[in-house]
Enzyme design. Structure first.
Site, short mmCIF file in Angstrom:
data_model
loop_
_atom_site.label_atom_id
_atom_site.label_comp_id
_atom_site.label_asym_id
_atom_site.label_seq_id
_atom_site.Cartn_x
_atom_site.Cartn_y
_atom_site.Cartn_z
N ASP A 375 14.68 14.97 47.36
CA ASP A 375 14.17 14.54 46.07
C ASP A 375 13.50 13.17 46.13
O ASP A 375 12.64 12.87 45.30
CB ASP A 375 15.32 14.47 45.05
CG ASP A 375 15.81 15.85 44.64
OD1 ASP A 375 15.05 16.81 44.83
OD2 ASP A 375 16.95 15.96 44.16
N HIS A 494 13.63 22.13 39.47
CA HIS A 494 12.82 22.01 40.68
C HIS A 494 12.37 23.38 41.18
O HIS A 494 13.13 24.35 41.14
CB HIS A 494 13.61 21.32 41.80
CG HIS A 494 13.96 19.90 41.49
ND1 HIS A 494 14.74 19.13 42.32
CD2 HIS A 494 13.63 19.10 40.43
CE1 HIS A 494 14.88 17.92 41.80
NE2 HIS A 494 14.22 17.88 40.65
N ASP A 496 12.03 24.26 44.18
CA ASP A 496 12.76 24.72 45.37
C ASP A 496 14.07 25.42 45.02
O ASP A 496 14.78 25.88 45.90
CB ASP A 496 13.01 23.57 46.35
CG ASP A 496 14.02 22.53 45.85
OD1 ASP A 496 14.41 22.60 44.66
OD2 ASP A 496 14.41 21.66 46.64
N CYS A 668 17.84 20.68 49.25
CA CYS A 668 17.90 19.42 48.48
C CYS A 668 18.47 18.28 49.31
O CYS A 668 18.12 17.12 49.10
CB CYS A 668 18.78 19.61 47.25
SG CYS A 668 18.25 20.92 46.14
#
Length: 686
Positions: A375, A494, A496, A668
Site C-alpha cells: 500500500d 483496493h 488487488d 498486501c
C-alpha cells in the site's frame, strides 16, 4: 549542419537578402537589378551551390541556359556545404543585361561567409549524440519516430546528499552526469565571426522550471561543472574555444509529465549580431532541440521479479489494519488476535529463494508496525536510450512506512517520486489500489506496456476515489493508459482484493484471475452433494468459529451479500474484457466469499486467494483454510486444478493471524521490483 550566410555587398549594387538561416538561402534577384536590365547570369565560386527558381521550377547552375529573365520575380537559391576558413572567402557574381545586349549593364558581388552552428542531442534514440537530418525541433512517437529523451534525475548518487540529485544545482559525482542527457553545441567557421557575434543558449520561460543544464567548459573535473540554464536562468552566453569545436552540456529533468506539463521541453541556441549602434542585438539564426521527459512506467506480474520486499514486525505494539480499515471484528465473526509475522516472513523468503529472487526485509524500527508495504509504494522505472533505472512511487497514505522509501530505497540509480493528496488521503490512495495489466491489444490498438488499473467509486454516486493528483500523474505518463474499475464496494477498496494476473504459456501470455463468489458456492454445493456437508472451515485455527459447508450454504444473509459482491465483480469483468481486449478463456474464476454490509463494504470471508504474490511461475497464495475433503482443502485443490496446468507452482502461505484479520493478505504485505520491459516506451503510439 546549419550553415549561415553573411552578405557583404558593394555599395553601388546592394542586394536584398532575407534573414538567412536555412540550408538554402533565397536571393531576390530583381531587387538589385539596375534600370533597364532584362536578364541576368549568375556564377559562384567552387564552395557555393546555386539554383535558379523561376516559374515554379528550380534549375541547378551551371546549366544550358546562359541568361535568365528577370520577370516574373526569379530567385537565386544558394547553399554552402562546408564552413568558411576566412571571412568572405566565397562569393556569387551576378551580371545584368539589357534586351539583345551582350555587354553587362551592371554587376553585383555577394561575399559569403559560412559558419556552422548546430545544437544536437540523441535524436535518433541510439544512446549517443550524432548528427542527423531528422527534425530536431519536433518529437514523434512510434518505431519510426524521433526525438531526444530526458530523464528526471530523481535518484541520489551521493550517499551524503540530503535530497534527490535534481533538488540542488550541483554535480556531485560522475554517476550523476550519467543520469543526464547530453546536448552538444557544434561551432565551426572563422574565429572573427564568433568574436563579433554572440552565441546564446536559452530555454523558454515556461520550460525553465522543468530542466537544469550543466556545463563544465573544456574540462572534465566535477568542480568545473556549473548550473548555467534552467530555473531562474533563462539564457547563457557560450564562448566557443579557439581549438574546440564542440561544447557538451548535460541536461537533467526536474519534473515528470503531469496535468499541466505534457513532458516536452525545448532548448535553443541563437547567433546574435552585435549592433554597431543601439542597445539591441539582432538574431541571425536559431537552432532548436526538443526533449521529452521519460515517463514513470509500472511493471506487471508477468515481468521477471528482481527483488521481493516484506516488513518484519514484533507483537506487543499496536498493529495498523490495511489502508486505514478497521479490524474485521466489526463484522462480528471473531475477535482478531494479531500474531507476529516471523512465519510469514520465512514463508515469503522460502518462496523467493525458489524463484531465485533476493528478499529485502524492512525491520520493525523502519516500518513502525506498518506491515502493508504494497500500500505504501509501487515500483516502476524510467528509461532513456542511454540509461534505465528503477523509481519507487510513494503513495499519499503516509502511515508507519512513510519514511521507508526515502531512507531505505532512494539511492544510487534508484529514484523516487511522490504525489500528495491535498484533499486528504483515502484508502483508495493506497497502492494496493494500483495495478497494471500485461501487454494487450484492444480492437487493433496495441498497449505494449499494458494498462494501469485503479479502483474508483464509479458507478456509485459519491463515495471514495483515488486522489486527483495521483490520477492526473498516471494519465500524464501516456504509455499505460489507465482504466478505472469499481472498487468502492469493498471495505478497504483496493483492486488487488478481487483481481490478479499470472503468466501463462498460451493465448495472450497471461490469465486474469478474478475472485468469484459464484465459483465458490458452486464448489461448496458440489462437495455437499458428494456428502461432505459437515466439513468445516478454519480447521487448526484457535479462537475462530468453524462453520460447515452446510451452514455456509444455509446462511441466507451471507448468500445475498455475495450475490451483491458477485455483481460488483461482474461489472468489473465487463470493463476488463472491454478495456484489455479479453475473452472468457483469458479469465479464471478463483473461489472466494466475502462478508460485510452495504454501508461498511465487503471483506474476504476467508483469506483472499487472488491477493497473491507472483514470482514468475511461483505463486504465494493466502492459505484459505477451507473445508478438508479427502484429506485436502477443497479450495486449495480447486485453485491447483486451475493454475497448475499453466505450469504454475502454488504455495499456500498462512497469513491468517498476521495479515488476514487486519483486512489484508499476502499481496498486501509484500512488494516486488521487476525487470523493465524490453519494449522501449518511445516506440508506443499513444
Amino acid at each position: 549542419a546549419s550553415p549561415l550566410h553573411f552578405p557583404q555587398l558593394p555599395a553601388e549594387f546592394p542586394l536584398s537578402l532575407p534573414i538567412p538561416g536555412a540550408e538554402l538561402c533565397p536571393l531576390a534577384v530583381p531587387s538589385s537589378a539596375p534600370p533597364g536590365a532584362a536578364s541576368f547570369h549568375a556564377q559562384g565560386t567552387p564552395g557555393v551551390q546555386l539554383w535558379v527558381l523561376s516559374q515554379a521550377r528550380s534549375v541547378k547552375l551551371p546549366s544550358s541556359v546562359g541568361r535568365w529573365p528577370l520577370g516574373p520575380g526569379p530567385e537565386l537559391l544558394l547553399a554552402m556545404d562546408a564552413p568558411s576558413k576566412d571571412v568572405g572567402d566565397e562569393k556569387v557574381r551576378i551580371s545584368y543585361f539589357r534586351e539583345a545586349s551582350g555587354v553587362p549593364v551592371g554587376r553585383a558581388v555577394l561575399y559569403l561567409t559560412c559558419v556552422e552552428v548546430s545544437l544536437d542531442a540523441d535524436i535518433n534514440r541510439s544512446g549517443a549524440v550524432s548528427r542527423t537530418l531528422l527534425d530536431k525541433a519536433s518529437w514523434t512517437w512510434g518505431p519510426d519516430g524521433h526525438g531526444a529523451v530526458l530523464l528526471v534525475n530523481c535518484d541520489r548518487d551521493d550517499p551524503d546528499a540530503e535530497g534527490l540529485d535534481n533538488e540542488d544545482s550541483a554535480v556531485r559525482s560522475y554517476n550523476d552526469l550519467k543520469d543526464m542527457s547530453q546536448l552538444v553545441l557544434r561551432t565551426r567557421g572563422p574565429r572573427a565571426i564568433f568574436a563579433g557575434h554572440r552565441l546564446l543558449l536559452h530555454v523558454d520561460f515556461g520550460d525553465a522550471g522543468k530542466i537544469r543544464v550543466f556545463y563544465g567548459g573544456s574540462g572534465e573535473e566535477l568542480e568545473k561543472f556549473k548550473h548555467v540554464l534552467g530555473g531562474s536562468k533563462l539564457a547563457y552566453t557560450v564562448r566557443p574555444g579557439r581549438h574546440c569545436h564542440e561544447s557538451v552540456f548535460y541536461v537533467e529533468g526536474l519534473a515528470f509529465p503531469d496535468v499541466a506539463f505534457p513532458g516536452l521541453v525545448s532548448l535553443h541556441v541563437t547567433l546574435l549580431e552585435s549592433p554597431e549602434k543601439g542597445p539591441l542585438e539582432s538574431p541571425i539564426f536559431t537552432d532548436s532541440v526538443v526533449f521529452r521527459v521519460a515517463p514513470w512506467i509500472m511493471t506487471p506480474n508477468t515481468q521477471q521479479p528482481l527483488e521481493v520486499f516484506v516488513c518484519r514486525w514484533v507483537p506487543g505494539a499496536p498493529s495498523l489494519p490495511a489502508a486505514g480499515s478497521a479490524p474485521k471484528s466489526r463484522f462480528s465473526r471473531f475477535s482478531p488476535s494479531v500474531d507476529d509475522n516471523e512465519g510469514f516472513v520465512a514463508a515469503v523468503g522460502a518462496l523467493a529463494e525458489r524463484a531465485q529472487c533476493p528478499l529485502t526485509v524492512c525491520p520493525a524500527p523502519q516500518n513502525r508496525q506498518d506491515r502493508w508495504i504494497q500500500d505504501e509504494v509501487e515500483f516502476g522505472y524510467v528509461q532513456a536510450p542511454h540509461k534505465t533505472f528503477p523509481v519507487v512511487f510513494d503513495s499519499p497514505r503516509d502511515r508507519g512506512l512513510k519514511d521507508f522509501p526515502v531512507r531505505s530505497i532512494l539511492g544510487p540509480d534508484f529514484g523516487y517520486v511522490a504525489r500528495q493528496a491535498p484533499e486528504g488521503a483515502s484508502s483508495l490512495d493506497s497502492f494496493g489500489n494500483l495495478e497494471v495489466s500485461p501487454p494487450v491489444t484492444v480492437q487493433g490498438k496495441e498497449y505494449p506496456l499494458g494498462r494501469i488499473l485503479i479502483g474508483s467509486s464509479f458507478p456509485r454516486v459519491g463515495g471514495r476515489r483515488m486522489a486527483k493528483a495521483v490520477r492526473d500523474f498516471l494519465v500524464a505518463q501516456k504509455v499505460q493508459a489507465p482504466v478505472e474499475l469499481f472498487s468502492d464496494w469493498l471495505h478497504v477498496g483496493h483492486v488487488d482484493e478481487f483481481l490478479s494476473f499470472v503468466p501463462a504459456p498460451d493465448r495472450k501470455g497471461f490469465r486474469l484471475l478474478l475472485a468469484s463468489p459464484s465459483a465458490c458456492y458452486q464448489l461448496l454445493r458440489e462437495k455437499q452433494e458428494e456428502g461432505y456437508g459437515e466439513a468445516a472451515m478454519f480447521q487448526g485455527l484457535d479462537r475462530v468459529p468453524k462453520p460447515t459447508i452446510n451452514e455456509i450454504l444455509a446462511n441466507e444473509e451471507l448468500r445475498k451479500f455475495n450475490d451483491y459482491a458477485q455483481s460488483c465483480i461482474s461489472w468489473n469483468r465487463d470493463i476488463l474484457k472491454r478495456s484489455l481486449g479479453l475473452a472468457e478463456p483469458d479469465i479464471l474464476d478463483i473461489p472466494q466469499l466475502f462478508q460485510g454490509d452495504a454501508a461498511a463494504g465487503a471483506v474476504a470471508f476467508f483469506p483472499d486467494m487472488v491477493n497473491m504474490l507472483v514470482l514468475g511461475r511461483h505463486l504465494g497464495i493466502p492459505k484459505p483454510f477451507g473445508p478438508v475433503v479427502g484429506g485436502r482443502c477443497c479450495l486449495e485443490q480447486r485453485v491447483r486444478e486451475l493454475l497448475e496446468p499453466l505450469g504454475l507452482s502454488c504455495t499456500f502461505i498462512d497469513d491468517f493471524f498476521s495479515y488476514h484479520v487486519l483486512s489484508g493478505d499476502v499481496h498486501c504485505g509484500t512488494n516486488v521490483r521487476r525487470k523493465p520491459f524490453a519494449f522501449k516506451w518511445w516506440d508506443v503510439v499513444p
